[in-house]
Design an enzyme around this catalytic site. Sequence first.
Site, PDB file in Angstrom:
ATOM      1  N   GLY A 586     -35.462 -78.491 -52.178  1.00 28.56           N
ATOM      2  CA  GLY A 586     -36.095 -79.781 -52.493  1.00 28.56           C
ATOM      3  C   GLY A 586     -37.564 -79.755 -52.120  1.00 28.56           C
ATOM      4  O   GLY A 586     -38.207 -78.692 -52.206  1.00 28.56           O
ATOM      5  N   GLU A 587     -38.089 -80.898 -51.694  1.00 29.54           N
ATOM      6  CA  GLU A 587     -39.494 -81.075 -51.301  1.00 29.54           C
ATOM      7  C   GLU A 587     -40.470 -80.960 -52.463  1.00 29.54           C
ATOM      8  O   GLU A 587     -41.648 -81.272 -52.324  1.00 29.54           O
ATOM      9  CB  GLU A 587     -39.948 -80.043 -50.223  1.00 29.54           C
ATOM     10  CG  GLU A 587     -39.162 -80.025 -48.957  1.00 29.54           C
ATOM     11  CD  GLU A 587     -39.654 -78.962 -47.967  1.00 29.54           C
ATOM     12  OE1 GLU A 587     -40.661 -78.285 -48.253  1.00 29.54           O
ATOM     13  OE2 GLU A 587     -39.013 -78.816 -46.921  1.00 29.54           O
ATOM     14  N   GLY A 588     -40.035 -80.402 -53.608  1.00 30.54           N
ATOM     15  CA  GLY A 588     -40.961 -80.107 -54.706  1.00 30.54           C
ATOM     16  C   GLY A 588     -41.192 -78.616 -54.855  1.00 30.54           C
ATOM     17  O   GLY A 588     -41.981 -78.181 -55.698  1.00 30.54           O
TER      18      GLY A 588
END
Length: 620
Positions: A586-588
């Site tokens: 996640g997080e980008g």
Amino acid sequence: MPDEHVHPAAYPAPATHPAPADHRNPADHPAPADHRLPADHPAPAEHRFPDAQREAVYRVIAERRDVRQGFLPDPVPADVLRRMLAAAHQAPSVGFSQPWDFIVITDRARREQIAALARRHRDEFAAGLPGARARAFDRLKIESILDTPVNIVVTCDRTRGGRHTLGRHVQPQTADFSSVLAVANLWLAARAEGLGVGWVSFFDERELAAHLGLPAHLEVIAYLCLGYVTGFASEPELATAGWARRRPVSWAVHAEEFGHRGLPGEEPVDPLADVIAAIAPPDAAAMTAAAERQDRMTKPRGSLGVLEEVSVRLAGLAGACPAPLPEPACVAVFAADHGVHAQGVTPWPQEVTAQMVANFLAGGAVVNAFAAQAGAEVTVVDIGVAASLEPVPGLLPRKIAPGTADFTQGPAMTREQATAALTVGLEIARDLVAAGNRCLVTGDMGIANTTASAALICAFTGADPAEATGRGTGIDAATYARKVDVVCRGLALHHPDPADPVGVLAAFGGFEHAALAGFILGAAALRVPVILDGVISGAAALAAAALAPDVTAACFAGHRSVEPGHAIALSHLGLTPLVDLGLRLGEGTGALLALPLIQSAARALRDVATFDSAGVTEKQ
Ligand SMILES: Cc1cc2nc3c(=O)[nH]c(=O)nc-3n(C[C@H](O)[C@H](O)[C@H](O)COP(=O)(O)O)c2cc1C
């Protein structure tokens, strides 16, 4: 000037109102007890300036420019300077404190010393900018200290007038505001005189104050460079250089309360409805032109594989072939907590969400490393973290509530909260595009958000919870079984209707899903590409697509996550992931890995020669 600049109709005069002020001394004409207008009273608009003069006022406001280029060395006559300084000195000021002073500098040696100070801070600022931003900044001129014959420093004395200055007592900052208004007057007067003005703020304020011999109680408010110019640009230079763009005035005006946007006399603006209405299918002509250009480029047909499709989609989205390069890019990491965490769906404690937000802001997470490598900016949005977060640069405080409710017990959020989070997301997309970004990247942080994602994916696609639910950060068999059961119970409780996307978001949350859906919609409405990260973004994109099916034209699937629900979401959206590296962070992060691929696809379409232009012989 056209009448749309004044909105008399929007503010109807009350049935009874005091007589508009006239120019007589009020002492000679005590106010009548009855404030109603006499029958023969002139119409309220009677005091306005004649049309040509009004036009001149609006013209000087519209044509005032911050000027950095094209200064002429011609001296500025003293009488012109005196007129402008007198205009500045007529500015409004808190309690009539007139806190300003003006230091007029023409000495070359002094200006050289000051220019050196500004250069040092310019270099420091440039060193902290990500990739494309740094290149764009390099091309910008930010000061004309030596190119202009006169520099004027506007200061503020926050103590002037003593302790009983009206208004300043409660709000000390109003002293600074007053000096800024003096700057505005000077800037407008200069435009009317045909003089360019550039405002330079690349200074350490105390360092500059020392150079100017300012007493300790005076602050520098503005450093202005003035001179005659070869011409005035019709738009701010930062807009024409693609650094930032003007926000429409209707975004900035609210009726009665913040959030009720709309111009007086016009229908209220519903940002979500507007954004949905603005989302249109891709431009077929631009796509055809891009596909044809790919076939004429000096390479075998189809040899760029999926990247050819990417370039065609970018052209369709931009409505232009070639499409503009998708840079600068900015990743927005939406962070929130989840009530369903209470069901034991993850081994990670909830406070990790806030701790990771701190890590993003300190630059210590994987998203920071990947963004630095790709030359993207990182913005973190607190859309619903359970803990209170300290304000720090890079954090957008947009908390809807400190976490959602547990969706196994009731709706995760109210419909109002879901709409508010959607609106925050679309406004952040708009602001980031207005700030000059040409590619948006989705990011997320929220312990337990793969559980909410699985429920959303099941609700929107009809998938079986056993197939859509994954192991998130890594969980044992017992936790996994509980997680699937939680999703099943949530679906059984809420009976989600995929035709009611706001209702589905409200049922399962989280705030980051709703905000990401708004962010994706906002990008699509502005026809800016948005690179989707993993399963959380995939679930959010399903909500966005349920609200506006054409949103997918703006969406590029950065990667395929290990979470099984992600593949289900992508196939429902009809998107092909660009990278498949077994990521589940996640997080980008996955989306950022795809950023250079998308930028390369756009650059190839723009820069690669064609067989005809390069004189290369085509295959028989
Ligand atoms: C408080 C303030 C500080 C500014 N500082 C700088 C600066 O350091 N360098 C610069 O090039 N422009 C500076 N500007 C100018 C803005 O970039 C400019 O006003 C903006 O791009 C809008 O363009 P316009 O003034 O032509 O409408 C400053 C403007 C303001 C109001």
